[in-house]
Design an enzyme around this catalytic site. Structure first.
Site, PDB file in Angstrom:
ATOM      1  N   ASN A   9       0.801  -1.219   0.000  1.00  0.00           N
ATOM      2  CA  ASN A   9       0.000   0.000   0.000  1.00  0.00           C
ATOM      3  C   ASN A   9       0.836   1.273   0.000  1.00  0.00           C
ATOM      4  OD1 ASN A   9       0.346  -1.362   2.676  1.00  0.00           O
ATOM      5  ND2 ASN A   9      -0.250   0.635   3.450  1.00  0.00           N
ATOM      6  N   CYS A  57       3.605  12.660  12.913  1.00  0.00           N
ATOM      7  CA  CYS A  57       4.189  13.404  14.039  1.00  0.00           C
ATOM      8  C   CYS A  57       3.365  13.144  15.289  1.00  0.00           C
ATOM      9  CB  CYS A  57       4.208  14.891  13.729  1.00  0.00           C
ATOM     10  SG  CYS A  57       5.390  15.330  12.445  1.00  0.00           S
TER      11      CYS A  57
END
Length: 403
Positions: A155, A333
């Protein structure tokens, strides 16, 4: 070719995340669903819904190359289907050894790890050689395994793995092993031959091919059964309790019909190749943009993994989004700490390279010029972002001020 896309909508270069709807599917679902009842009911409305899901099973069998007697078990999506396959095979298995690869989707890898941590399964991962699977020690690794799960196409990178060859070797050495293939990123992009390959189970997702979110399927070779993960009613031959998601199932069938009417898998692939090429031509204006996968490695026709030296991938994704282009990054993050993609790290990329890598996955939209424009927009974003640090909290790291 018909298209209902709004020309002002974002340009979807994150099709591997969700493909977007094929033209007409929402209107068709809205119109048809007015006559549907519960597919387990015996009245006419229930039987109309039953007919919808049975007709859709045939379309799914055809797209994955399954046999006419192979079972199609409807699920809420590929994550449930992958869990149902692996956990369902694990129940009552005599050989508690499971083989997979470090490139798998989290819905496979985390399930495999859970079986190891909580159910006493021994886990073996296939070794890799760059972005490819190394099959040199395949015989040794699969010997004695009860379950083997290997994806068809990655993917993140789009790399296609040699399932036919892998299954052939498995059947020679370990013919009784249950073989599962996560085919989510391959369905409608490349030909699939489940019956010919000798695979026991294949999973797919509706929203990865142009249907609604909330529907998927586990296709099982005739005679193969899985223990249900949810108990309740006797739907799906007792393998998946609960009322089937009829609207999502109908949308899968609608999308597969639409694909067949517009050139089939080959036609969709050709449009994807054209759009990917157009994007790369547009982004080439930025200068140094480096594919992370060598050109001789086969990939699905819509995907390319790109490194942009000196540009943090997470910043580029946000900047492109602000300018109407959808991209994806294998990193995220969290509390100021960037986590590079495990797939890219497993392929041998450094943390720095992984942090600078984005995934581009285009649709088969016939408006190829839009993808050239998308590439050019991303090239502009790259020029503005060069040298900015990832996950910076200072003014210099802000993308919100970009024009």
């Amino acid at each position: 070719m018909p298209s209902e896309r709004n020309p002002t909508s974002p340009i979807n270069c994150d099709a591997n995340g969700t493909f977007g709807l094929v033209p007409g599917v929402c209107a068709a679902v809205a119109e048809e669903s007015a006559s549907w009842g519960n597919p387990s009911s015996v009245h006419q409305a229930g039987q109309r819904a039953r007919a919808v899901i049975e007709e859709a099973r045939d379309a799914v069998r055809e797209i994955v190359g399954a046999g006419p007697r192979d079972a199609v078990v409807w699920t809420s999506g590929a994550t449930e289907a992958n869990n149902l396959a692996l956990r369902g095979f694990a129940q009552g298995a005599l050989r508690k050894v499971i083989v997979s690869s470090p490139f798998e989707h989290p819905s496979v890898l985390e399930t495999v790890r859970h079986l190891g941590d909580h159910d006493g399964w021994s886990i073996r991962l296939l070794p890799v050689l760059g972005h490819e699977l190394s099959l040199e020690k395949l015989a040794e690794i699969i010997d004695g395994a009860g379950i083997i799960s290997v994806m068809l196409a990655n993917n993140e990178t789009g790399v296609i793995y040699p399932i036919r060859s892998i299954v052939r070797e498995i059947r020679k050495i370990n013919p009784s092993a249950m073989i599962h293939v996560d085919a989510v990123q391959g369905v409608s992009r490349i030909p699939i031959a489940m019956a010919e390959w000798g695979v026991d189970a294949i999973t797919l997702s509706g929203h990865k091919i142009g249907g609604l979110q909330g529907g998927g399927a586990l296709v099982l070779r005739s005679g193969v059964l899985v223990e249900p993960e949810m108990t309740g009613g006797a739907q799906e031959e007792g393998m998946r309790a609960g009322t089937q998601p009829v609207a999502a199932i109908y949308s899968i069938h609608y999308a597969l019909r639409w694909i067949a009417q517009h050139g089939g898998v080959a036609g969709r692939a050709a449009r994807m190749v054209a759009n990917r090429k157009a994007f790369l031509e547009g982004v080439g204006k930025a200068g140094r943009v480096e594919p992370t996968v060598a050109p001789m490695i086969p990939t699905v026709p819509n995907t390319v993994s790109l490194r942009v030296p000196g540009v943090a991938a997470d910043f580029l994704v946000v900047a492109a989004d602000l300018h109407g282009v959808l991209l994806s990054s294998g990193s995220a993050c969290s509390s100021g700490t960037q986590r590079p993609s495990p797939v890219l790290l497993s392929a041998g990329l450094s943390q720095e390279v992984a942090r600078e890598t984005v995934r581009v996955s285009v649709t088969d939209d016939p408006d190829t010029e839009r993808f050239y424009q998308a590439g050019a927009i991303v090239a502009e974003c790259i020029e503005r972002l060069k040298g900015r640090a990832s996950c910076s909290h200072g003014k210099e790291g802000s993308v919100g001020s970009m024009s």
